[in-house]
Design a protein around this motif. Structure first.
Motif, PDB file in Angstrom:
ATOM      1  N   TRP A 121       0.881  -1.414  -0.054  1.00 24.29           N
ATOM      2  CA  TRP A 121      -0.299  -0.067   0.036  1.00 24.29           C
ATOM      3  C   TRP A 121       1.026   1.362   0.031  1.00 24.29           C
ATOM      4  N   LEU A 122       0.488   2.623  -0.635  1.00 25.26           N
ATOM      5  CA  LEU A 122       1.405   4.130  -0.348  1.00 25.26           C
ATOM      6  C   LEU A 122      -0.226   5.247  -0.617  1.00 25.26           C
ATOM      7  N   VAL A 123       0.622   5.930   0.283  1.00 20.47           N
ATOM      8  CA  VAL A 123      -0.308   6.911   0.970  1.00 20.47           C
ATOM      9  C   VAL A 123       0.730   8.074   0.393  1.00 20.47           C
ATOM     10  N   PHE A 124      -0.190   8.410  -0.951  1.00 18.14           N
ATOM     11  CA  PHE A 124       0.332  10.217  -1.074  1.00 18.14           C
ATOM     12  C   PHE A 124      -0.202  11.256  -0.676  1.00 18.14           C
ATOM     13  N   ASN A 125       0.017  12.199  -0.940  1.00 14.96           N
ATOM     14  CA  ASN A 125      -0.232  13.761  -1.225  1.00 14.96           C
ATOM     15  C   ASN A 125      -1.120  14.448  -2.336  1.00 14.96           C
ATOM     16  N   ASN A 126      -2.895  14.635  -2.419  1.00 11.23           N
ATOM     17  CA  ASN A 126      -3.642  14.968  -3.896  1.00 11.23           C
ATOM     18  C   ASN A 126      -3.125  16.126  -4.062  1.00 11.23           C
ATOM     19  N   SER A 127      -2.812  17.044  -2.849  1.00  4.85           N
ATOM     20  CA  SER A 127      -3.548  18.126  -3.026  1.00  4.85           C
ATOM     21  C   SER A 127      -1.519  19.183  -2.639  1.00  4.85           C
ATOM     22  N   SER A 128      -0.251  17.903  -2.795  1.00  2.00           N
ATOM     23  CA  SER A 128       0.375  18.875  -3.090  1.00  2.00           C
ATOM     24  C   SER A 128       0.697  19.259  -4.376  1.00  2.00           C
ATOM     25  N   THR A 129       1.357  20.570  -4.739  1.00  2.00           N
ATOM     26  CA  THR A 129       2.104  20.580  -6.201  1.00  2.00           C
ATOM     27  C   THR A 129       3.085  21.076  -5.909  1.00  2.00           C
ATOM     28  N   SER A 130       3.979  21.468  -4.762  1.00  2.00           N
ATOM     29  CA  SER A 130       5.241  21.346  -5.399  1.00  2.00           C
ATOM     30  C   SER A 130       5.788  21.337  -4.026  1.00  2.00           C
ATOM     31  N   ARG A 144       4.019  -3.127   3.356  1.00  2.00           N
ATOM     32  CA  ARG A 144       3.241  -4.436   3.023  1.00  2.00           C
ATOM     33  C   ARG A 144       1.852  -4.475   3.527  1.00  2.00           C
ATOM     34  N   LEU A 145       1.184  -4.981   2.501  1.00  2.00           N
ATOM     35  CA  LEU A 145      -0.276  -5.432   2.818  1.00  2.00           C
ATOM     36  C   LEU A 145      -0.509  -6.254   3.913  1.00  2.00           C
ATOM     37  N   TRP A 146       0.741  -7.746   3.979  1.00  2.00           N
ATOM     38  CA  TRP A 146       0.618  -8.678   4.492  1.00  2.00           C
ATOM     39  C   TRP A 146       2.021  -8.570   4.732  1.00  2.00           C
ATOM     40  N   ASP A 147       2.266  -8.858   6.587  1.00  2.00           N
ATOM     41  CA  ASP A 147       3.622  -8.793   6.995  1.00  2.00           C
ATOM     42  C   ASP A 147       4.716 -10.211   5.972  1.00  2.00           C
ATOM     43  N   VAL A 154       2.337 -11.890  -1.797  1.00  2.00           N
ATOM     44  CA  VAL A 154       0.848 -10.877  -2.602  1.00  2.00           C
ATOM     45  C   VAL A 154      -0.226 -11.720  -1.976  1.00  2.00           C
ATOM     46  N   VAL A 155      -1.139 -10.103  -1.845  1.00  2.00           N
ATOM     47  CA  VAL A 155      -2.301 -10.181  -1.322  1.00  2.00           C
ATOM     48  C   VAL A 155      -3.090 -10.375  -3.231  1.00  2.00           C
ATOM     49  N   THR A 156      -4.134 -10.846  -2.867  1.00  2.00           N
ATOM     50  CA  THR A 156      -4.732 -11.148  -4.208  1.00  2.00           C
ATOM     51  C   THR A 156      -6.696 -11.044  -3.682  1.00  2.00           C
ATOM     52  N   ILE A 157      -6.861  -9.921  -4.211  1.00  5.22           N
ATOM     53  CA  ILE A 157      -8.106 -10.065  -3.600  1.00  5.22           C
ATOM     54  C   ILE A 157      -8.990 -10.982  -5.381  1.00  5.22           C
ATOM     55  N   PRO A 158      -9.703 -10.855  -4.814  1.00  4.87           N
ATOM     56  CA  PRO A 158     -10.460 -12.231  -6.322  1.00  4.87           C
ATOM     57  C   PRO A 158     -11.555 -11.515  -6.217  1.00  4.87           C
ATOM     58  N   SER A 159     -12.215 -11.706  -7.238  1.00  6.46           N
ATOM     59  CA  SER A 159     -12.806 -11.025  -8.294  1.00  6.46           C
ATOM     60  C   SER A 159     -14.297 -10.627  -7.895  1.00  6.46           C
ATOM     61  N   GLY A 160     -15.351 -10.315  -7.448  1.00  7.65           N
ATOM     62  CA  GLY A 160     -15.981 -10.156  -6.324  1.00  7.65           C
ATOM     63  C   GLY A 160     -15.878 -10.024  -5.003  1.00  7.65           C
ATOM     64  N   ARG A 161     -15.264  -9.438  -4.987  1.00  9.19           N
ATOM     65  CA  ARG A 161     -14.247  -9.710  -3.065  1.00  9.19           C
ATOM     66  C   ARG A 161     -13.646  -7.912  -2.070  1.00  9.19           C
ATOM     67  N   THR A 162     -13.923  -7.621  -1.234  1.00 12.01           N
ATOM     68  CA  THR A 162     -13.271  -5.979  -1.612  1.00 12.01           C
ATOM     69  C   THR A 162     -12.422  -6.047  -0.178  1.00 12.01           C
ATOM     70  N   LEU A 163     -11.034  -5.844  -0.399  1.00 11.68           N
ATOM     71  CA  LEU A 163     -10.231  -5.294   0.714  1.00 11.68           C
ATOM     72  C   LEU A 163     -10.005  -4.424   1.248  1.00 11.68           C
ATOM     73  N   VAL A 223      -8.473  -1.682   4.131  1.00 11.62           N
ATOM     74  CA  VAL A 223      -6.780  -1.779   4.403  1.00 11.62           C
ATOM     75  C   VAL A 223      -7.532  -0.719   6.001  1.00 11.62           C
ATOM     76  N   SER A 224      -7.237  -1.315   6.854  1.00 15.73           N
ATOM     77  CA  SER A 224      -7.837  -0.786   8.634  1.00 15.73           C
ATOM     78  C   SER A 224      -6.722  -0.211   9.200  1.00 15.73           C
ATOM     79  N   PHE A 225      -7.365   1.379   9.929  1.00 14.70           N
ATOM     80  CA  PHE A 225      -6.229   1.904  10.663  1.00 14.70           C
ATOM     81  C   PHE A 225      -6.181   1.884  11.685  1.00 14.70           C
ATOM     82  N   ALA A 226      -7.140   1.183  12.202  1.00 11.43           N
ATOM     83  CA  ALA A 226      -7.536   0.987  13.669  1.00 11.43           C
ATOM     84  C   ALA A 226      -7.071   1.387  14.685  1.00 11.43           C
TER      85      ALA A 226
END
Length: 129
Positions: free
Chosen positions: A79-88, A98-101, A105-114, A116-119
């Motif tokens: 997973w990667l987080v970027f700042n989409n507001s920054s222009t410079s 990493r998605l998994w310790d 590779v984590v595969t999201i099967p068709s019709g399923r949802t992954l 990512v919890s930040f709890a």
């Protein structure tokens, strides 16, 4: 300086296993060729919570991010987080991990949802100050 949590848009994307972070990446365009694509994949804009930095570590605490596969599987490793507001600079990378310790590779099967919890906070090595 880091993101302005009061106004900046932070976005999470998923990266394929073709990417191996070096720690030198600073902007999304540098790694864009490794982002997942197709099969319903879409980036997730993060809301709520916050972000903190301490001694080279970034801790992200936000509402969960979800990614849903449709029409085929979505394999991802990072997973990667970027700042989409920054222009410079444009789209600086805020954090990644990493998605998994195990590093598998984590595969999201068709019709399923992954989800990512930040709890408990997702901690990653800081990429940019």
């Amino acid at each position: 300086t880091g993101p302005n949590m009061a106004s900046d848009s932070l976005v999470m994307c998923l990266m394929r296993d073709t990417w191996t972070p070096t720690g030198n990446e600073q902007l999304l365009p540098e790694v864009l060729s490794h982002e997942c694509s197709g099969n319903g994949y879409a980036r997730a804009t993060l809301s709520g919570g916050g972000i903190s930095r301490l001694v080279g570590v970034t801790k992200v605490t936000r509402n969960p991010a979800t990614f849903t596969a449709s029409g085929g599987d979505i394999p991802a490793k990072w997973w990667l987080v970027f700042n989409n507001s920054s222009t410079s600079p444009a789209q600086p990378i805020v954090a990644y991990g990493r998605l998994w310790d195990s590093g598998d590779v984590v595969t999201i099967p068709s019709g399923r949802t992954l989800t990512v919890s930040f709890a408990d906070g997702v901690t990653a090595r800081r990429v940019v100050s």
